[in-house]
Write an enzyme that holds these catalytic residues in place. Structure first.
Site, mmCIF file in Angstrom:
data_model
loop_
_atom_site.group_PDB
_atom_site.id
_atom_site.type_symbol
_atom_site.label_atom_id
_atom_site.label_comp_id
_atom_site.label_asym_id
_atom_site.label_seq_id
_atom_site.Cartn_x
_atom_site.Cartn_y
_atom_site.Cartn_z
ATOM 1 N N TYR A 285 7.166 -1.509 1.257
ATOM 2 C CA TYR A 285 6.924 -0.016 1.294
ATOM 3 C C TYR A 285 6.332 0.624 0.003
ATOM 4 O O TYR A 285 5.230 1.298 0.146
ATOM 5 C CB TYR A 285 8.125 0.674 1.995
ATOM 6 C CG TYR A 285 7.734 2.067 2.222
ATOM 7 C CD1 TYR A 285 7.212 2.428 3.279
ATOM 8 C CD2 TYR A 285 8.387 3.142 1.399
ATOM 9 C CE1 TYR A 285 6.910 3.830 3.612
ATOM 10 C CE2 TYR A 285 8.169 4.208 1.676
ATOM 11 C CZ TYR A 285 7.573 4.825 2.801
ATOM 12 O OH TYR A 285 7.366 6.166 3.116
ATOM 13 N N SER B 29 4.615 8.484 -0.934
ATOM 14 C CA SER B 29 5.996 8.514 -0.945
ATOM 15 C C SER B 29 6.661 8.503 -2.556
ATOM 16 O O SER B 29 5.994 7.871 -3.267
ATOM 17 C CB SER B 29 6.743 7.592 -0.269
ATOM 18 O OG SER B 29 8.167 7.395 -0.441
HETATM 19 N N1 LIG Z 1 10.064 10.745 6.534
HETATM 20 C C1 LIG Z 1 10.276 10.775 5.142
HETATM 21 O O1 LIG Z 1 11.252 10.800 4.421
HETATM 22 C C2 LIG Z 1 9.216 10.205 4.353
HETATM 23 C C3 LIG Z 1 9.228 9.961 2.911
HETATM 24 C C4 LIG Z 1 8.311 9.800 2.128
HETATM 25 C C5 LIG Z 1 6.751 9.325 2.813
HETATM 26 N N2 LIG Z 1 6.595 9.376 4.023
HETATM 27 C C6 LIG Z 1 5.763 9.148 4.734
HETATM 28 O O2 LIG Z 1 5.076 9.967 5.447
HETATM 29 C C7 LIG Z 1 4.220 9.812 6.638
HETATM 30 C C8 LIG Z 1 4.716 10.191 7.938
HETATM 31 O O3 LIG Z 1 6.219 9.685 8.204
HETATM 32 P P1 LIG Z 1 7.220 10.316 9.124
HETATM 33 O O4 LIG Z 1 8.779 10.197 8.532
HETATM 34 O O5 LIG Z 1 6.528 11.571 9.802
HETATM 35 O O6 LIG Z 1 6.963 8.939 10.298
HETATM 36 P P2 LIG Z 1 7.412 8.830 11.753
HETATM 37 O O7 LIG Z 1 8.011 10.135 12.192
HETATM 38 O O8 LIG Z 1 8.017 7.550 11.984
HETATM 39 O O9 LIG Z 1 5.987 8.774 12.389
HETATM 40 C C9 LIG Z 1 5.050 7.875 12.234
HETATM 41 C C10 LIG Z 1 3.887 8.149 12.472
HETATM 42 O O10 LIG Z 1 2.750 7.162 12.387
HETATM 43 C C11 LIG Z 1 2.215 6.534 13.474
HETATM 44 N N3 LIG Z 1 1.735 5.362 13.544
HETATM 45 C C12 LIG Z 1 3.001 4.425 12.764
HETATM 46 N N4 LIG Z 1 1.903 3.226 12.751
HETATM 47 C C13 LIG Z 1 0.707 3.588 13.006
HETATM 48 C C14 LIG Z 1 -0.400 2.766 13.502
HETATM 49 N N5 LIG Z 1 -0.484 1.565 13.248
HETATM 50 N N6 LIG Z 1 -1.667 3.358 14.017
HETATM 51 C C15 LIG Z 1 -1.482 4.474 14.189
HETATM 52 N N7 LIG Z 1 -0.409 5.414 14.080
HETATM 53 C C16 LIG Z 1 0.651 4.774 13.666
HETATM 54 C C17 LIG Z 1 3.075 6.823 14.544
HETATM 55 O O11 LIG Z 1 2.774 6.886 16.001
HETATM 56 P P3 LIG Z 1 3.543 6.659 17.303
HETATM 57 O O12 LIG Z 1 4.405 8.094 17.447
HETATM 58 O O13 LIG Z 1 2.455 6.493 18.541
HETATM 59 O O14 LIG Z 1 4.321 5.485 16.925
HETATM 60 C C18 LIG Z 1 3.744 8.455 14.158
HETATM 61 O O15 LIG Z 1 2.879 9.172 14.712
HETATM 62 C C19 LIG Z 1 4.517 7.974 6.410
HETATM 63 O O16 LIG Z 1 3.019 7.608 5.842
HETATM 64 C C20 LIG Z 1 5.480 7.763 5.725
HETATM 65 O O17 LIG Z 1 5.369 6.852 5.067
HETATM 66 C C21 LIG Z 1 7.762 9.849 4.941
#
Ligand SMILES: NC(=O)c1ccc[n+]([C@@H]2O[C@H](COP(=O)([O-])OP(=O)(O)OC[C@H]3O[C@@H](n4cnc5c(N)ncnc54)[C@H](OP(=O)(O)O)[C@@H]3O)[C@@H](O)[C@H]2O)c1
Length: 253
Positions: A157, A144
């Protein structure tokens, strides 16, 4: 390729929603056999799989908590029995739990570290024997840009994601000469379930637009392929320019 499938095999954690779902769709569209890993969201995971299959892609769905060693071992063992190989690992699953450090309980800090950092470590360790045997592998870690511009409340985080970037470089040192490439993609603000609850606080009109999950999947697909063979241990920020366009003066993104 393997005897069991004539496609490369990819494991994508957090594939049920958001960025991970877009990565699954993209890798499947590129012809990879995708193993989508999720933790809770059964219906969402099935929906992504149905979409991929409707487009002619190959996908298998697995439930596992990436932070639990035994679940990771069972997961990877099962995928290897099913597909015979793992070529690409995308450590995308992650959680956010923003709180000021002074108000954070130890268990809350530890859970963020466990999912965001220990999880990728466990997954990487589990796939390495196969990748080393193949002399080919790609590990792509999703960090991130909070590592560089953390918001208030993001110590856990940002530390977890900073650790993930360091893990990338450390592992690249260890296995880089064995045909395995390990790189990081660092997203900016992307509209997903993770950012929904905080998007109003973060604002949206200043700086670059919010990203959509598909803004990230192209970079991941590139790093997963043969053309990325000369790229090792790097972090690629994909944030529409937020890092360079941020207001100066310590206010962050
Ligand atoms: N969105 C942003 O702006 C942003 C920015 C920077 C970095 N990121 C990073 O990008 C990645 C994806 O983010 P996102 O925004 O797409 O998140 P999201 O929509 O909240 O989705 C999170 C995903 O991770 C899975 N997950 C969470 N904890 C888990 C665990 N313990 N074991 C297995 N699966 C798990 C969830 O599974 P379930 O659906 O089954 O709960 C879901 O599929 C993350 O690493 C996040 O930190 C996101």
């Amino acid at each position: 390729m393997t005897a069991l499938t004539n496609r490369r095999v990819a494991v994508v954690t957090g594939g049920s929603r958001g960025i991970g779902a877009a990565i699954c769709r993209r890798l499947a569209a590129d012809g990879l056999s995708v193993h989508l890993v999720y933790r809770d969201a059964d219906d969402a995971a099935k929906r992504v799989a149905t979409e991929i299959e409707a487009e002619g892609g190959e996908v298998f769905v697995h439930r596992a908590d990436v932070a639990e060693e035994t679940e990771v071992r069972t997961l990877i063992g099962g995928i290897l029995r099913q597909s015979g190989a793992i070529h690409v690992l995308v450590n995308n699953a992650g959680i956010i739990d923003d709180r000021l450090l002074a108000l954070t309980k130890l268990a809350q800090w530890e859970r963020v570290l466990k999912v965001n950092l220990t999880g990728p470590w466990l997954l990487s360790r589990a796939v390495l024997p196969t990748m080393l045997e193949q002399s080919w592998g790609r590990i792509i870690n999703i960090s991130s840009n909070s590592v560089r511009i953390p918001g208030a409340g993001q110590t856990a985080y940002a530390a977890s994601k900073g650790g993930l970037e360091a893990l990338t470089r450390g592992l690249a040192m260890e296995v880089g000469r064995k045909g395995i490439r390990i790189n990081t993609v660092a997203p900016g603000r992307v509209r997903t379930d993770m950012t929904d609850p905080v998007s109003a606080q973060l604002g949206g009109n200043e700086g670059p637009r919010w990203g959509v999950p598909e803004d990230l999947s192209g970079m991941v697909a590139f790093l997963a392929g043969d053309e990325a063979d000369y790229i090792q241990g790097q972090t690629f920020t994909v944030d529409g320019g937020r890092l360079v366009m941020r207001p100066r003066g310590g206010k962050g993104a």
